[in-house]
Design an enzyme around this catalytic site. Structure first.
Site, PDB file in Angstrom:
ATOM      1  N   LYS A 112       0.844  -1.195   0.000  1.00  0.00           N
ATOM      2  CA  LYS A 112       0.000   0.000   0.000  1.00  0.00           C
ATOM      3  C   LYS A 112       0.873   1.236   0.000  1.00  0.00           C
ATOM      4  O   LYS A 112       1.959   1.242   0.605  1.00  0.00           O
ATOM      5  CB  LYS A 112      -0.853  -0.006   1.279  1.00  0.00           C
ATOM      6  CG  LYS A 112      -2.064   0.861   1.219  1.00  0.00           C
ATOM      7  CD  LYS A 112      -3.204   0.174   0.526  1.00  0.00           C
ATOM      8  CE  LYS A 112      -4.385   1.097   0.342  1.00  0.00           C
ATOM      9  NZ  LYS A 112      -5.469   0.454  -0.414  1.00  0.00           N
ATOM     10  N   GLY A 216     -21.278   6.578   3.949  1.00  0.00           N
ATOM     11  CA  GLY A 216     -20.503   7.090   2.819  1.00  0.00           C
ATOM     12  C   GLY A 216     -21.356   7.045   1.557  1.00  0.00           C
ATOM     13  O   GLY A 216     -22.151   6.113   1.370  1.00  0.00           O
ATOM     14  N   GLY A 218     -19.774   7.821  -1.577  1.00  0.00           N
ATOM     15  CA  GLY A 218     -18.744   8.047  -2.587  1.00  0.00           C
ATOM     16  C   GLY A 218     -18.879   7.101  -3.762  1.00  0.00           C
ATOM     17  O   GLY A 218     -19.952   6.532  -4.016  1.00  0.00           O
ATOM     18  N   VAL A 220     -17.811   3.993  -4.532  1.00  0.00           N
ATOM     19  CA  VAL A 220     -18.232   2.598  -4.345  1.00  0.00           C
ATOM     20  C   VAL A 220     -19.699   2.550  -3.932  1.00  0.00           C
ATOM     21  O   VAL A 220     -20.499   1.780  -4.478  1.00  0.00           O
ATOM     22  CB  VAL A 220     -17.345   1.906  -3.280  1.00  0.00           C
ATOM     23  CG1 VAL A 220     -17.876   0.523  -2.953  1.00  0.00           C
ATOM     24  CG2 VAL A 220     -15.903   1.818  -3.764  1.00  0.00           C
ATOM     25  N   ALA A 221     -20.062   3.397  -2.986  1.00  0.00           N
ATOM     26  CA  ALA A 221     -21.439   3.398  -2.475  1.00  0.00           C
ATOM     27  C   ALA A 221     -22.435   3.691  -3.600  1.00  0.00           C
ATOM     28  O   ALA A 221     -23.497   3.063  -3.677  1.00  0.00           O
ATOM     29  CB  ALA A 221     -21.569   4.436  -1.365  1.00  0.00           C
TER      30      ALA A 221
HETATM   31  P1  NAD Z   1     -14.744   7.974  -1.921  1.00  0.00           P
HETATM   32  O1  NAD Z   1     -13.749   8.917  -1.355  1.00  0.00           O
HETATM   33  O2  NAD Z   1     -15.272   8.185  -3.282  1.00  0.00           O
HETATM   34  O3  NAD Z   1     -16.014   7.885  -0.947  1.00  0.00           O
HETATM   35  C1  NAD Z   1     -15.941   7.851   0.440  1.00  0.00           C
HETATM   36  C2  NAD Z   1     -17.104   8.702   0.949  1.00  0.00           C
HETATM   37  O4  NAD Z   1     -17.220   8.518   2.354  1.00  0.00           O
HETATM   38  C3  NAD Z   1     -16.891  10.197   0.711  1.00  0.00           C
HETATM   39  O5  NAD Z   1     -18.024  10.743   0.083  1.00  0.00           O
HETATM   40  C4  NAD Z   1     -16.700  10.751   2.117  1.00  0.00           C
HETATM   41  O6  NAD Z   1     -17.192  12.059   2.240  1.00  0.00           O
HETATM   42  C5  NAD Z   1     -17.511   9.777   2.928  1.00  0.00           C
HETATM   43  N1  NAD Z   1     -17.157   9.697   4.334  1.00  0.00           N
HETATM   44  C6  NAD Z   1     -15.937   9.739   4.913  1.00  0.00           C
HETATM   45  N2  NAD Z   1     -16.043   9.562   6.243  1.00  0.00           N
HETATM   46  C7  NAD Z   1     -17.366   9.391   6.499  1.00  0.00           C
HETATM   47  C8  NAD Z   1     -18.120   9.133   7.677  1.00  0.00           C
HETATM   48  N3  NAD Z   1     -17.534   9.032   8.872  1.00  0.00           N
HETATM   49  N4  NAD Z   1     -19.463   9.006   7.574  1.00  0.00           N
HETATM   50  C9  NAD Z   1     -20.088   9.109   6.370  1.00  0.00           C
HETATM   51  N5  NAD Z   1     -19.412   9.352   5.220  1.00  0.00           N
HETATM   52  C10 NAD Z   1     -18.078   9.483   5.282  1.00  0.00           C
HETATM   53  O7  NAD Z   1     -14.088   6.534  -1.767  1.00  0.00           O
HETATM   54  P2  NAD Z   1     -14.532   5.210  -2.487  1.00  0.00           P
HETATM   55  O8  NAD Z   1     -13.676   5.016  -3.691  1.00  0.00           O
HETATM   56  O9  NAD Z   1     -15.992   5.162  -2.598  1.00  0.00           O
HETATM   57  O10 NAD Z   1     -14.040   4.135  -1.417  1.00  0.00           O
HETATM   58  C11 NAD Z   1     -14.797   3.896  -0.240  1.00  0.00           C
HETATM   59  C12 NAD Z   1     -14.104   2.811   0.583  1.00  0.00           C
HETATM   60  O11 NAD Z   1     -13.964   1.638  -0.209  1.00  0.00           O
HETATM   61  C13 NAD Z   1     -12.694   3.160   1.038  1.00  0.00           C
HETATM   62  O12 NAD Z   1     -12.451   2.621   2.312  1.00  0.00           O
HETATM   63  C14 NAD Z   1     -11.802   2.467   0.015  1.00  0.00           C
HETATM   64  O13 NAD Z   1     -10.534   2.127   0.535  1.00  0.00           O
HETATM   65  C15 NAD Z   1     -12.592   1.230  -0.246  1.00  0.00           C
HETATM   66  N6  NAD Z   1     -12.289   0.641  -1.563  1.00  0.00           N
HETATM   67  C16 NAD Z   1     -12.566   1.335  -2.695  1.00  0.00           C
HETATM   68  C17 NAD Z   1     -12.284   0.747  -3.921  1.00  0.00           C
HETATM   69  C18 NAD Z   1     -12.611   1.441  -5.207  1.00  0.00           C
HETATM   70  O14 NAD Z   1     -12.612   0.778  -6.256  1.00  0.00           O
HETATM   71  N7  NAD Z   1     -12.912   2.724  -5.200  1.00  0.00           N
HETATM   72  C19 NAD Z   1     -11.727  -0.537  -3.978  1.00  0.00           C
HETATM   73  C20 NAD Z   1     -11.468  -1.205  -2.794  1.00  0.00           C
HETATM   74  C21 NAD Z   1     -11.750  -0.601  -1.589  1.00  0.00           C
END
Ligand code: NAD
Length: 418
Positions: A112, A216, A218, A220-221
């Site tokens: 990482k 969240g 973001g 993934v969600a």
């Molecule tokens: P992102 O930054 O697009 O979304 C994360 C969201 O969470 C943001 O909108 C942020 O404002 C919100 N957030 C942060 N803290 C918060 C809290 N306490 N309560 C509510 N919302 C909160 O990131 P992402 O790409 O969607 O990734 C989300 C998670 O998935 C991360 O932990 C990341 O490591 C993991 N992940 C992502 C991928 C990928 O393909 N993007 C792959 C593997 C793992």
């Protein structure tokens, strides 16, 4: 070591003598800290730090285990108040990548990258980001390929383009340059598959009509929500600490009545306590802990965030005792790395190397593995986390069929050459 204005430091695990070697005697205090205070320190093969020569940011590369190949995992650009928090994140996340890559049958080890967001700089300034990711990429290049980077929280597709301009040791290259692009869509679908696997293992008859509470909103969600809507979910409640993120989701789902939006304060864990069938941590790690677990009411936890359990053994057990099914994050969110893992081999339509992980037939797909892990854990009495780890650890020990031990050799030669 200060050289050409670059400040760098390293820790390397000496497997022969079972001790940690370090570039600076002054780091001994932190070295002891790894062993005593960081349960996730697991004889990591190498930890490399640099202070960005132009930006002054703290940058780290964490190589956990390279039996299955070069250490692969994304680069996180995040906020850290203390160096211990920075190291803790890198140590945990890199170990999680070893598990994730092995369980997905990828020929990669686990690693990482972590960059600390500086307090005195606008992190969104494009010129700053260009400088930052260029110097970070040169740092990755200096590690001679023992680590191959990718995208993670805080790092954007355009940053990956910058990284690619200064190192070949990256994946998640933009599509227009022959790469796989942003993995978030497939990651979101993968998390939905984990939910389906757990629901079916519990005899809860699929996603249809269920309520899912998401921490969240973001990348993934949002894609996970899109997939859940396709599968007939009853309602999805998206929570975020930033209105801008909820607004992006609203723009995606328009007037869809099954999606609800809630703006919450930082530190508010109420998304996990919602009366829902499934709660889905899709923000940051460590949210399943002594404080939150007693208040969770859902039958299933299935989210995309990495390292959701604050203390893996203890909190997996607490969830099991409360009869809450936890689906291991390193299985749920594997599509992020699966999507970019084999970029160098090119693509075919509906690439089976990627899409088989999302189907309902393959025994190593997310759906089937989740279902089996939940069912097997009920028989064995192990937690779902232990059950998944049990499968993973066997795979982790298998050396890469062609390049076994190569990365450890690289690390050894880096240290010999200072
Ligand atoms: P992102 O930054 O697009 O979304 C994360 C969201 O969470 C943001 O909108 C942020 O404002 C919100 N957030 C942060 N803290 C918060 C809290 N306490 N309560 C509510 N919302 C909160 O990131 P992402 O790409 O969607 O990734 C989300 C998670 O998935 C991360 O932990 C990341 O490591 C993991 N992940 C992502 C991928 C990928 O393909 N993007 C792959 C593997 C793992």
């Amino acid at each position: 070591m200060k050289e050409n204005g670059i400040t760098r430091a390293w820790w390397v695990f000496d497997y022969e003598n079972n001790e940690i070697l370090t570039s600076h005697k002054a780091l001994a205090g932190l070295t002891r800290h790894f062993r005593s205070e960081m349960p996730d320190f697991d004889r990591h093969e190498g930890i490399f730090l640099q202070v960005g020569p132009e930006t002054g940011t703290l940058q780290g590369v964490f190589v956990h285990n390279t039996n299955r190949g070069q250490a692969a995992g994304g680069t996180r650009f995040w906020f850290y108040d203390r160096i211990e928090d920075f190291l803790f994140d890198g140590i945990r996340l890199s170990k999680g990548m070893t598990y994730k890559n092995a369980l997905a049958d990828l020929w990669w080890g686990g690693g990482k990258g972590v960059i600390a967001v500086p307090s005195n700089q606008d992190r969104n300034d494009p010129a700053f980001r260009k400088t930052l990711y260029t110097e970070y990429a040169k740092f990755v290049t200096s590690l001679k390929g023992c680590y191959v980077t990718a995208e993670d929280v805080g790092t954007l597709p355009e940053d990956m383009d910058t990284i690619f301009s200064a190192t070949r040791f990256t994946t998640c290259i933009p599509e227009e340059k022959g790469g796989s692009g942003n993995p978030s869509k497939l990651t979101g679908i993968g998390v939905a598959r984990a939910m389906e696997g757990a629901l079916d293992a519990l005899g809860m008859k699929g996603i249809s009509g269920k309520t899912v509470s998401v921490q969240g909103s973001g990348h993934v969600a949002r894609f996970m929500t899109e997939e859940l809507l396709k599968k007939g979910v009853g309602s999805v409640i998206l929570h975020d600490i930033f209105q801008s993120s909820l607004d992006t989701a609203k723009a995606m789902f328009g007037t869809e009545p099954r999606v609800k939006y809630r703006l919450i304060e930082k530190g508010d864990m109420s998304p996990l306590f919602e009366k829902a069938d499934v709660v889905s941590p899709c923000a940051t790690g460590g949210t399943l802990n002594d404080d939150t677990i007693p208040k969770i009411r859902a039958a299933i936890i299935a989210g995309g965030a990495n390292n959701q359990l604050e203390d893996e053994a203890r909190h997996a057990k607490m969830l099991q005792e409360r009869e809450i099914v936890y689906t291991p994050d390193f299985l749920n969110n594997r599509m992020g790395i699966v999507n970019c893992a084999n970029e160098q081999y090119g693509y075919v339509n509906n690439d089976p190397a990627i899409y088989r992980h999302l189907n309902y037939e393959w025994e190593n797909a997310i759906y089937a593995l989740t279902k089996n892990i939940v069912l097997d854990s009920k028989k064995s009495g192990m937690t779902t986390y232990e059950q998944a780890l049990h499968m993973t650890q066997k795979k982790m020990r298998e050396p890469h069929p062609i390049w076994g031990n190569r990365s450890r050799e690289i690390i050894r030669s880096l240290i010999l050459n200072q």
